[in-house]
Structures are given as structure tokens and as C-alpha cells.
Scaffold this active site. Structure first.
Site: not given
Length: 393
Positions: A109, A131, A157, A255, A279
């Protein structure tokens, strides 16, 4: 120390994590939006699917390996990127090492507590998750840092998070952990000396900063500082996603897909893979379980991109069911975090071994020689189980 640190089920890893972790940490791992309907359905839906085993013709050896995002993996299970892993002082580095020892791909992440360089050093098969946060220049800088570190795949994501309330109450997560914060949280922390001792032995307090979100010339933001940047960023368009895929120039996993029309738009935008995801129940509550949505999306675009699934994986049999309904692989989140909390790197390895053993048993019992042979005929799918959102198949 536990007399027997090894555990035989993911459920036992969860029980040990609950005993070991302060509520603020354990509650964050359980997090789901509003009343948690989607969290529950993600898990329960797998129990509605039955196997159709064969009794003759079993293969003495099974091949569980595959490739995902251009990287070989010993089994079709990937580490899903999760942020700020305060369950253990080694955080993402411990997870990356565990994944490397078991030959699986690590997802890191951008909100992680460990820098991308350290994680790639622990596991070269690392996909960096990003992100849509900050301007295009900032996003490019973060992508280039990941590329320079050795990441060859990108995870974008987009399914987090439009809904923040939780009916059971959100755990108190501080902006940063300092002595004053530790004193304030002492009633929650002191009953869990094992968790506290791990950090004391490592010589540091839990780190709630996000080194991979650093901006040039700026400091390392806290998790909430990075979260605020994301909240204040203009949401991306499909043109933005196409731009991002071109900028990266390698494998890109989108995602967060739950609709057939979004899956088709993702293909048009140039991604190489997508994950059917909500999520982990942290998006809009009452979104159907991802395993219910998988068949229609796999049928619509599975011949054009790699289709993955995340959400609700607790057993190797769950992995087999996802593969049978069209997934190339799955991503796991809470399962490995519970393993990390229970026993550090060894606990994550333990979880991966549990999933591998269950997947191998399913492939054996269904009469196949490899995971590639799994298909809908291997399952008993009840009427009305699947959902199709956003158009026809």
C-alpha cells in the site's frame, strides 16, 4: 509466549489476534462501513457454494502455480495492499518476507508504514498500490519511486471509501503515537502486554506515518494526513485511468470493480488486470459479496484481462471456488493481518500454508491436476446466487 505458536485455521489466527491486539488496532482490522452487511456477505457467500467432488481418477501431484501481473507465483493467492500495519513492529517487511518464502506476490500500500525500497528488498515480487491522490505530477513521482525501487506492477485502488460510519462504532485511531497518546490509551493497551512488548523489544513506538506518500521537499505525512490529501483530491475520470496506465507502461491492476460496465471501461482504459472488490466491505455497505459478482464480470472481460477477486477469503476452498467461477487469482487482506498479529512473519507464513493446503485438497478432491482445470462444473451453485450489476454479461 504461546506454547504452540502454530495454528491450523485462519479463524484461530483471528482469535489470537483479538487476544493479542488492543481494541483500537483489532477494531481497525475488522473495519467495515455502516452495519457491516457487505463484510458479512463477503464471507458467508462462500459457504453457500458447494463442491462437486470426484471419487476416482485423482492425481498424485497437483500444480498450483500460475502467473499474475507478469510475475510467477507459487499459488494464485496474492497479498492485498493494506495500510499502516500496526499489528506488528515489522509490519509490511515481515509480510513481504513471508510472501517471499512461500513464493507469492506482495501488494504494498502507498499508505504502508514501511518504505517501498525496504519491502522490495524483502520480496522482489512486489506490486505497488497507489490511490488517485494529489495532482498528476505527484502521482508520477510516486510511481517513479516505486519503479526505481524495483516494482514491476501497479495496483490502482478506486473502491475506498465513500461511506465512513460504522454502526458498532469506529475504534479510536490517533494521528500519531507519542508518550501522551500512549498514556491516554493505556487502559486499552496494558491488557495486551504481548503487543506492547514486541514494540518495546524493537525499540520504537507504533508508526502511523506513510513514508511512501512523501512529497518532494516535504515531510512524511501521518496516515490521516495522507488520507486528507486523498479526500481533497478531485476523483479520477476514465481518461485519468487511461493516462495512468500509459504512464506506468507495465502491468496495471485496477482494484474495485463490481459492475460489468465498469469492467468494460477498465479494459478500454488499458489496464491489464482488475480485481472484483468492495474494499473488504469498506465501500458502500450492502454492496453484494464479490464472489456473487465475479461470474458476470469474468464472462464479460475475462478473455481480455486478468480477473482477480478479493473479499471474504478465509480458506483454501474459498480460493478454489473463486478460481472455478472465473478468477485467475485472489487477494487476501484480513487473513494475513491476523496471522501477522498472531505470530509475526511466521504467522503470515502459517496463513499462506493453510490456504495452500486447503486449495490443494480442493484440487485433489475435484479430480484435477492443476488449478487451471477448475471450472463451474466443480461447484454446486444455488439458484439466485450470482448478481449482475451494470448491464448484461
Amino acid at each position: 509466549m504461546l506454547r504452540n505458536p502454530w495454528f491450523e485455521t485462519v479463524a484461530e489466527a483471528q482469535r489470537r489476534a483479538r487476544r493479542r491486539l488492543p481494541y483500537a488496532v483489532y477494531g481497525a482490522l475488522l473495519a467495515g462501513s455502516e452495519r457491516g452487511s457487505t463484510v458479512a456477505d463477503n464471507v458467508a457467500a462462500f459457504g453457500e457454494l458447494g463442491f462437486a467432488p470426484r471419487v476416482v481418477g485423482h492425481h498424485p501431484k497437483r500444480d498450483l502455480s500460475t502467473t499474475v501481473l507478469g510475475m510467477p507465483t507459487a499459488m494464485p493467492v496474492l497479498i492485498s495492499p493494506t495500510g499502516v500495519q500496526a499489528a506488528h513492529p515489522d509490519g509490511e517487511v515481515a509480510v513481504a518476507r513471508a510472501a517471499a518464502t512461500r513464493g507469492v506476490i506482495m501488494g504494498l500500500s502507498s499508505f504502508a508504514s514501511q518504505p517501498v525500497e525496504a519491502v522490495v528488498a524483502a520480496n522482489p515480487a512486489t506490486a505497488f498500490q497507489i490511490y488517485w491522490s494529489g495532482g498528476r505530477d505527484t502521482i508520477v513521482q510516486r510511481m517513479e519511486r516505486a519503479r526505481s525501487a524495483g516494482c514491476t506492477a501497479l495496483i490502482v485502488t478506486l473502491d475506498w471509501s465513500f461511506s465512513h460510519g460504522r454502526d458498532w462504532g469506529s475504534p479510536t485511531i490517533p494521528e500519531r503515537v507519542d508518550l501522551r497518546t500512549m498514556l491516554r490509551m493505556a487502559p486499552d493497551v496494558l491488557p495486551h502486554p504481548g503487543w506492547l512488548w514486541r514494540f518495546a523489544r524493537a525499540g520504537r513506538l507504533p508508526d502511523l506515518t506513510t513514508p511512501n506518500m512523501r512529497q518532494p521537499g516535504g515531510g512524511v505525512p501521518t496516515f490521516f494526513g495522507a488520507y486528507r490529501e486523498w479526500q481533497e483530491s478531485t476523483p479520477p475520470t476514465w481518461a485519468d485511468i487511461a493516462w495512468l496506465a500509459r504512464q506506468w507502461g507495465g502491468p496495471v491492476l485496477l482494484k474495485g470493480v463490481s459492475r460489468v460496465d465498469d469492467a468494460r471501461r477498465a479494459v478500454d482504459a488499458g489496464v491489464t488486470a482488475l480485481s472484483v472488490s468492495n474494499h473488504g466491505g469498506n465501500n458502500l455497505d450492502t454492496t453484494p459479496a464479490t464472489i456473487r459478482l465475479l461470474p458476470s464480470i469474468a464472462e464479460a472481460v475475462g478473455d481480455q484481462v486478468e480477473v482477480l477477486l478479493d473479499g471474504g477469503i478465509r480458506r483454501g476452498g474459498d480460493v478454489a471456488k473463486a478460481l472455478a467461477l472465473g478468477a485467475r487469482a485472489v487477494l487476501i487482506g484480513r487473513a494475513y493481518l491476523w496471522g501477522l498479529a498472531a505470530n509475526g512473519q511466521a504467522g503470515v507464513e502459517n496463513v499462506l500454508d493453510i490456504l495452500r493446503g486447503g486449495l490443494d485438497s480442493a484440487v485433489l478432491g475435484l479430480g484435477h491436476a492443476s488449478t487451471d482445470e477448475l471450472g463451474p462444473d466443480d461447484l454446486a451453485v444455488p439458484d439466485g446466487f450470482t448478481r449482475t450489476l451494470g448491464g448484461t454479461r
